[in-house]
Design a protein around this motif. Structure first.
Motif, PDB file in Angstrom:
ATOM      1  N   VAL A 156       0.859  -1.175   0.000  1.00 25.75           N
ATOM      2  CA  VAL A 156       0.000   0.000   0.000  1.00 25.75           C
ATOM      3  C   VAL A 156       0.898   1.228   0.000  1.00 25.75           C
ATOM      4  O   VAL A 156       2.077   1.158   0.353  1.00 25.75           O
ATOM      5  CB  VAL A 156      -0.948   0.033   1.224  1.00 25.75           C
ATOM      6  CG1 VAL A 156      -1.887  -1.158   1.205  1.00 25.75           C
ATOM      7  CG2 VAL A 156      -0.151   0.058   2.526  1.00 25.75           C
ATOM      8  N   GLU A 157       0.331   2.351  -0.399  1.00 22.19           N
ATOM      9  CA  GLU A 157       1.101   3.580  -0.486  1.00 22.19           C
ATOM     10  C   GLU A 157       1.627   3.982   0.888  1.00 22.19           C
ATOM     11  O   GLU A 157       0.855   4.153   1.830  1.00 22.19           O
ATOM     12  CB  GLU A 157       0.206   4.685  -1.053  1.00 22.19           C
ATOM     13  CG  GLU A 157       0.929   5.965  -1.387  1.00 22.19           C
ATOM     14  CD  GLU A 157       0.007   6.954  -2.074  1.00 22.19           C
ATOM     15  OE1 GLU A 157      -0.215   8.035  -1.492  1.00 22.19           O
ATOM     16  OE2 GLU A 157      -0.499   6.632  -3.175  1.00 22.19           O
ATOM     17  N   GLY A 237      11.635  -5.718 -13.799  1.00 22.53           N
ATOM     18  CA  GLY A 237      11.490  -6.045 -12.391  1.00 22.53           C
ATOM     19  C   GLY A 237      10.214  -5.478 -11.809  1.00 22.53           C
ATOM     20  O   GLY A 237       9.552  -4.628 -12.424  1.00 22.53           O
ATOM     21  N   GLU A 238       9.872  -5.948 -10.629  1.00 23.78           N
ATOM     22  CA  GLU A 238       8.676  -5.456  -9.953  1.00 23.78           C
ATOM     23  C   GLU A 238       9.010  -4.424  -8.882  1.00 23.78           C
ATOM     24  O   GLU A 238       8.113  -3.947  -8.191  1.00 23.78           O
ATOM     25  CB  GLU A 238       7.921  -6.623  -9.328  1.00 23.78           C
ATOM     26  CG  GLU A 238       7.388  -7.627 -10.351  1.00 23.78           C
ATOM     27  CD  GLU A 238       6.597  -8.742  -9.696  1.00 23.78           C
ATOM     28  OE1 GLU A 238       6.593  -8.811  -8.449  1.00 23.78           O
ATOM     29  OE2 GLU A 238       5.982  -9.528 -10.431  1.00 23.78           O
ATOM     30  N   GLU A 239      10.280  -4.103  -8.730  1.00 23.99           N
ATOM     31  CA  GLU A 239      10.707  -3.196  -7.671  1.00 23.99           C
ATOM     32  C   GLU A 239      11.433  -1.990  -8.253  1.00 23.99           C
ATOM     33  O   GLU A 239      12.059  -2.070  -9.311  1.00 23.99           O
ATOM     34  CB  GLU A 239      11.641  -3.921  -6.700  1.00 23.99           C
ATOM     35  CG  GLU A 239      11.027  -5.132  -6.029  1.00 23.99           C
ATOM     36  CD  GLU A 239      12.042  -5.954  -5.279  1.00 23.99           C
ATOM     37  OE1 GLU A 239      11.684  -6.517  -4.234  1.00 23.99           O
ATOM     38  OE2 GLU A 239      13.199  -6.039  -5.734  1.00 23.99           O
ATOM     39  N   ARG A 270       3.066   4.077  -6.631  1.00 20.46           N
ATOM     40  CA  ARG A 270       2.061   4.656  -7.518  1.00 20.46           C
ATOM     41  C   ARG A 270       2.276   4.239  -8.974  1.00 20.46           C
ATOM     42  O   ARG A 270       1.341   4.255  -9.767  1.00 20.46           O
ATOM     43  CB  ARG A 270       2.090   6.180  -7.401  1.00 20.46           C
ATOM     44  CG  ARG A 270       1.531   6.705  -6.081  1.00 20.46           C
ATOM     45  CD  ARG A 270       1.711   8.204  -5.967  1.00 20.46           C
ATOM     46  NE  ARG A 270       1.037   8.743  -4.772  1.00 20.46           N
ATOM     47  CZ  ARG A 270       1.127  10.006  -4.376  1.00 20.46           C
ATOM     48  NH1 ARG A 270       1.855  10.877  -5.080  1.00 20.46           N
ATOM     49  NH2 ARG A 270       0.487  10.410  -3.288  1.00 20.46           N
ATOM     50  N   GLN A 271       3.506   3.865  -9.313  1.00 20.71           N
ATOM     51  CA  GLN A 271       3.812   3.412 -10.667  1.00 20.71           C
ATOM     52  C   GLN A 271       3.611   1.910 -10.828  1.00 20.71           C
ATOM     53  O   GLN A 271       3.931   1.348 -11.880  1.00 20.71           O
ATOM     54  CB  GLN A 271       5.258   3.780 -11.027  1.00 20.71           C
ATOM     55  CG  GLN A 271       5.524   5.278 -11.084  1.00 20.71           C
ATOM     56  CD  GLN A 271       7.007   5.596 -11.218  1.00 20.71           C
ATOM     57  OE1 GLN A 271       7.821   4.720 -11.506  1.00 20.71           O
ATOM     58  NE2 GLN A 271       7.366   6.849 -10.999  1.00 20.71           N
ATOM     59  N   GLY A 272       3.095   1.264  -9.803  1.00 20.49           N
ATOM     60  CA  GLY A 272       2.861  -0.172  -9.882  1.00 20.49           C
ATOM     61  C   GLY A 272       4.040  -1.022  -9.481  1.00 20.49           C
ATOM     62  O   GLY A 272       4.087  -2.212  -9.811  1.00 20.49           O
ATOM     63  N   ARG A 273       4.985  -0.446  -8.735  1.00 24.56           N
ATOM     64  CA  ARG A 273       6.135  -1.206  -8.234  1.00 24.56           C
ATOM     65  C   ARG A 273       6.045  -1.249  -6.703  1.00 24.56           C
ATOM     66  O   ARG A 273       6.528  -0.328  -6.030  1.00 24.56           O
ATOM     67  CB  ARG A 273       7.447  -0.579  -8.703  1.00 24.56           C
ATOM     68  CG  ARG A 273       7.646  -0.716 -10.222  1.00 24.56           C
ATOM     69  CD  ARG A 273       8.961  -0.127 -10.662  1.00 24.56           C
ATOM     70  NE  ARG A 273       9.133  -0.280 -12.097  1.00 24.56           N
ATOM     71  CZ  ARG A 273       9.884  -1.214 -12.680  1.00 24.56           C
ATOM     72  NH1 ARG A 273      10.511  -2.097 -11.927  1.00 24.56           N
ATOM     73  NH2 ARG A 273       9.999  -1.267 -13.991  1.00 24.56           N
TER      74      ARG A 273
END
Length: 311
Positions: A156-157, A237-239, A270-273
């Motif tokens: 979560v943010e 990558g996801e990060e 917020r960018q999906g990472r």
């Protein structure tokens, strides 16, 4: 009795291999090699092709004489090495280990360092790369510093606290490059061996194709930059990844680094990472800061160094 020094020019590589200097045209092939090495050691690749390009174009490195690329009989890149000043890198394709290629590359970078007049050489190895560690130790290398890859998950943010009084924070903008260079190099001067030129610094930060200005918050006191987090958006990558963290000495202890890091984590989320990583090492004394904001150690590496001796 000390181990004998290798000859100044290493013998030919193991049979079935041929060598030549690396060029920028080899970046895709070297990137594949590096990715295979990282996947073998860590289960996934994390180095981008732009990092390979930055290494090959760093000021002071002459690819024609300071790099070596090894191909097998099928033409695949299976090993490479480079040396610049007191630093070197050697990597060998997982399927080609145990054939003497790593030892040959190590001899090559040591010989090149001597040719350049170097008296000491250092390399960074993942602590899980037991074979490479054993090779370096057998050649007289000893531990210099420890490095840690830290990670934080942000499903979560994250909540970002207000900056301290008199400090404003915003995302990196064009025109911030020189101020960020001075700030980060001033901060890193406290532990790094030498100050980087602007060209070298930019090649590993704001000049990379993966530089992420939206996830690179900077802090100002009045019109002076007093803090910066410079991030990269590594493809595949996801990060997110934080490349530099710096706060001006007279502004430390006020929570600026915490605000900047959480801003970067929030931007990536917020960018999906939903996570972020960064490296730190024992000379910086920053490990406790990162742990305090919730980061944990994912893996570690060690910088090994040895005296080369006069030739």
């Amino acid at each position: 009795m000390p181990s004998p020094e290798p000859p100044l020019v290493p013998p030919l590589p193991p049979p079935g291999h041929r060598t030549r200097p690396a060029t920028l045209a080899d970046v895709p092939a070297i990137h594949r090699l590096v990715a295979l090495c990282e996947e073998d050691l860590h289960g996934h690749a994390s180095t981008g092709a732009d990092r390979i390009a930055a290494d090959l174009t760093v000021p002071g490195l002459e690819p024609a004489s300071d790099t070596v690329l090894v191909h097998d009989d099928g033409g695949e890149a299976v090993g490479w090495g480079w040396v610049r000043g007191r630093r070197a890198t050697v990597q060998v394709h997982p399927r080609h280990r145990g054939r003497g290629l790593g030892a040959w590359l190590l001899a090559w970078v040591e010989a090149r360092a001597r040719e350049r007049g170097g008296d000491r050489l250092a390399q960074t190895l993942a602590d899980s790369d037991h074979a490479a560690v054993s090779l370096l130790v057998s050649r007289g290398y000893s531990r210099l510093v420890t490095e840690w890859l830290l990670h934080i998950a942000t499903p979560v943010e994250p909540e970002v606290p207000r900056p301290p009084a008199g400090v404003t924070v915003r995302a990196f903008r064009p025109g911030d490059e020189q101020a960020a260079y001075r700030l980060t190099e001033d901060a890193f001067d406290e532990w790094q061996q030498r100050r980087k030129s602007y060209a070298e610094w930019a090649g590993h930060t704001v000049g990379r194709t993966t530089f992420a200005p939206a996830a690179s918050p900077v802090a100002f006191a009045g019109d002076e930059m007093v803090g910066a987090v410079l991030s990269l958006d590594v493809p595949g990558g996801e990060e997110g990844y934080v490349e530099r963290v710096a706060v001006r000495r007279d502004q430390r202890g006020r929570g600026i680094a915490r605000v900047l890091l959480l801003e970067a984590f929030r931007a990536f989320q917020r960018q999906g990472r939903p996570g972020c990583t960064l490296w730190t090492h024992s000379d910086t004394g920053a490990l406790s800061l990162y742990e305090h904001i919730g980061m944990t150690v994912r893996r570690s590496s060690t910088v090994y160094s040895r005296t080369l001796g006069a030739r």
